[in-house]
Design a protein around this motif. Sequence first.
Motif, PDB file in Angstrom:
ATOM      1  N   ILE A   1      -2.453  -2.046  -4.518  1.00 32.36           N
ATOM      2  CA  ILE A   1      -3.005  -2.596  -3.279  1.00 32.36           C
ATOM      3  C   ILE A   1      -3.780  -1.486  -2.567  1.00 32.36           C
ATOM      4  O   ILE A   1      -3.226  -0.432  -2.243  1.00 32.36           O
ATOM      5  CB  ILE A   1      -1.894  -3.141  -2.367  1.00 32.36           C
ATOM      6  N   ARG A   2      -5.038  -1.739  -2.318  1.00 30.54           N
ATOM      7  CA  ARG A   2      -5.898  -0.716  -1.716  1.00 30.54           C
ATOM      8  C   ARG A   2      -5.694  -0.628  -0.201  1.00 30.54           C
ATOM      9  O   ARG A   2      -5.298  -1.592   0.445  1.00 30.54           O
ATOM     10  CB  ARG A   2      -7.376  -1.031  -1.981  1.00 30.54           C
ATOM     11  N   ILE A   3      -6.003   0.551   0.322  1.00 31.69           N
ATOM     12  CA  ILE A   3      -6.066   0.753   1.769  1.00 31.69           C
ATOM     13  C   ILE A   3      -7.517   0.543   2.195  1.00 31.69           C
ATOM     14  O   ILE A   3      -8.408   1.286   1.788  1.00 31.69           O
ATOM     15  CB  ILE A   3      -5.598   2.172   2.155  1.00 31.69           C
TER      16      ILE A   3
ATOM     17  N   GLU B   1      -3.982  -4.156   9.945  1.00 30.90           N
ATOM     18  CA  GLU B   1      -4.196  -5.541   9.524  1.00 30.90           C
ATOM     19  C   GLU B   1      -5.355  -6.209  10.270  1.00 30.90           C
ATOM     20  O   GLU B   1      -5.369  -6.292  11.506  1.00 30.90           O
ATOM     21  CB  GLU B   1      -2.936  -6.395   9.678  1.00 30.90           C
TER      22      GLU B   1
ATOM     23  N   ASN C   1       2.061   3.752   2.079  1.00 32.60           N
ATOM     24  CA  ASN C   1       2.126   3.771   3.533  1.00 32.60           C
ATOM     25  C   ASN C   1       2.029   5.163   4.136  1.00 32.60           C
ATOM     26  O   ASN C   1       1.558   5.314   5.265  1.00 32.60           O
ATOM     27  CB  ASN C   1       3.395   3.053   4.002  1.00 32.60           C
TER      28      ASN C   1
ATOM     29  N   GLU D   1      -1.821  -9.186  -2.299  1.00 28.75           N
ATOM     30  CA  GLU D   1      -0.381  -8.932  -2.359  1.00 28.75           C
ATOM     31  C   GLU D   1       0.387 -10.149  -2.874  1.00 28.75           C
ATOM     32  O   GLU D   1       1.293 -10.016  -3.706  1.00 28.75           O
ATOM     33  CB  GLU D   1       0.120  -8.512  -0.981  1.00 28.75           C
TER      34      GLU D   1
ATOM     35  N   GLN E   1      -4.473  -4.159   4.587  1.00 32.72           N
ATOM     36  CA  GLN E   1      -4.024  -4.440   3.226  1.00 32.72           C
ATOM     37  C   GLN E   1      -4.298  -5.915   2.969  1.00 32.72           C
ATOM     38  O   GLN E   1      -4.066  -6.750   3.845  1.00 32.72           O
ATOM     39  CB  GLN E   1      -2.550  -4.098   3.040  1.00 32.72           C
TER      40      GLN E   1
ATOM     41  N   ILE F   1       0.828  -1.194   0.000  1.00 35.94           N
ATOM     42  CA  ILE F   1       0.000   0.000   0.000  1.00 35.94           C
ATOM     43  C   ILE F   1       0.870   1.255   0.000  1.00 35.94           C
ATOM     44  O   ILE F   1       2.087   1.198   0.211  1.00 35.94           O
ATOM     45  CB  ILE F   1      -0.942   0.024   1.222  1.00 35.94           C
TER      46      ILE F   1
END
Length: 352
Positions: free
Chosen positions: A341-343, A292, A179, A317, A312, A177
């Motif tokens: 990769i989405r948040i 997470e 970050n 991933e 994520q 993601i």
Amino acid sequence: MPSSTQRLPLQTGRATLSDVAREADVSLATVDRVLNKRTGVHARSIAQVHQAVERLNYRPDPAAARLARPHPHRVSFLLPSGNNTFIEMLREQITGSSGWMEDHRVSAQTHQVDVFEPQRLARRILALRGQCDTAVVMALDHPLVQAAIDKLVAQGIAVITLVSDVPKSQRRHFVGIDNVAAGRTAGTLVGRFSGRAKGEVGVIVGSLSLRDHAERSLGFSQVMAAEYPGLRVLPPVEGKDDPKLARQLSARLLAAHPKLVALYSVGAGNPGISATLKASGRAGKIVFVGHELTPAARADLLDGTMAAVINQDAGHEIRSALRLAISRLTREPVHADQERIRIDIYLKDNLP
């Protein structure tokens, strides 16, 4: 052979390498060398091949490329050791992708190392020489680690960084993601859940040498300073993603800072923080935001210990890393939207 002014008609079906060679007026071997970026080809021939590829709209056939490989593409995943539930979720996704890997002629091995020790991590990266065609590494952003990645790449092994990046290295792709944006999101969540309360905010990171943790901390501090001046962010403390250490650190924060109104957990170790809050009787009273969506985090959302979780998708991933690993062999285009990769933000009200 076609002249420079006379071209073959465009193909109605899928163009092949032979079509490209005929259109470019070069040998099939030359086309192969150009498309695989090998040396020893005249600049004029390179230009002719690229022009033919564009005219014919040539796209490599992934199935043919897989069948042409003499052996499966070997992928080595190098992940952190320890009791990190999110890392276990990544391992489960690797195992769960076995059918896809079999179909695409990919084999995978998973290795563990203490990523918080740069010397040990660098040695383990270098030990992958001869063991794989692509290395997928969750790494510390450290000069020794960068040098190890660059040595691996120099020997023909592609490197993909996972979750935490080493951007100055010669890695081929980063899968993870944004970050800084994730940290800013955490800042907004903490600020809004805190309402008009004034006080202090504790931050527990795994290590600021992990780029994802450093970037999240940066984004978090940016939002808190600019938009929530009534909340003072305390200096981050490092918990090495260890729940036991995170429990000790969070207990010290609560004892030393009676005006603590929120805790932001940048990495793993959330179960330790949760245990501290429950033991102190302050679960649900202190705004707790972490990362997470693990089973423990889900339970903490449901009972009110955690206010929000930033997630994520572990499966996305791993699938993205595997697709990127074989893309350089099949020459399939990389679609940025597919690999982004989405948040994700989860509250107790929208749990999947």
